[in-house]
Design an enzyme around this catalytic site. Sequence first.
Site, mmCIF file in Angstrom:
data_model
loop_
_atom_site.group_PDB
_atom_site.id
_atom_site.type_symbol
_atom_site.label_atom_id
_atom_site.label_comp_id
_atom_site.label_asym_id
_atom_site.label_seq_id
_atom_site.Cartn_x
_atom_site.Cartn_y
_atom_site.Cartn_z
ATOM 1 C CB CYS A 43 30.353 33.166 57.737
ATOM 2 S SG CYS A 43 32.152 32.449 57.654
ATOM 3 C CG ASP A 135 47.114 46.679 38.140
ATOM 4 O OD1 ASP A 135 46.429 46.282 39.218
ATOM 5 O OD2 ASP A 135 48.163 47.336 38.136
#
Length: 221
Positions: A43, A135
Site C-alpha cells: 500500500c 455523473d
Amino acid sequence: MRLEAIIPDFPANTTHGPINFYDFAGDSWVVLFSHPADFTPVCTTELGRMAVHLPEFEKRNVKLLALSCDKLETHTDWVNDIKSYCQDIPGEFPYPIISDESRELAVKLDMLNEADRENPDTAMTVRALYVISPDKRLRLSMVYPTSTGRNVDELLRVIDSLQLHDRLKVIATPANWVPGDKVMILPSVTDEQIQELFPEGAVDSVSMPSGKCYVRTTTKY
C-alpha cells in the site's frame, strides 16, 4: 458494485478534513481506491506512486481519493512514511485518505473480502479501485487481492480509453491500446455512418474467414 451503477453520496473523515463525496467530486472524474491497512508495504508503494503521478491524473480531470479502515491519526503518521519512502512526491501529500473505522463505507461500496466480510473485527478491505465519471457512475472496477499491487500506467491507460469513448461514442479501444494507436469502430455503426463520421480512406476493414465485416479500425480520432 456493477458497472454503470450510481455511486451514492457519503460523508467521510479524511486526512484533508471532512468531505461529502459529491461535493468533493464536483464535475471531475474520481479514482476511489481502498487499501487493506495503514503501514503495509505494498500500500505504501501504491499511494506513493499515485501521488507522484497526480499531474497525469489532473491532465485528465481526475481526482484521487483513497480509503483505509484505520484511524485518522494513523493515516497521518502513515502519510509521513509514504513521503519519506517516495521522496519524489512534491510538497504536501496531494490527495485525501478516508478513515473508515466502522467499515460502513467499505461494506456499502463492496470493498471487503468474501471470506471475512461479515466479521467487523477482522474484515479487511481488498485493493478495490473504482473509476467514477462526473455523473457519479461506476465506469470501471479493478479488484486486486491484498498480495498484488496496482499498475498506475494501466489505470491511466483505461481512463484514456473511457474518456475517448465518451468523446467518440462510435469507437472502442483494442487490447494493449495506448493513445495514438488505432481504435476500433463499433459493429453497430453502418457503412453510411462511417462515411459521414470519418474522412474518406480513414477506415480500414479487415477480411475475416467468416465473411463478416466487423473489424474496422482507424487512427483518425
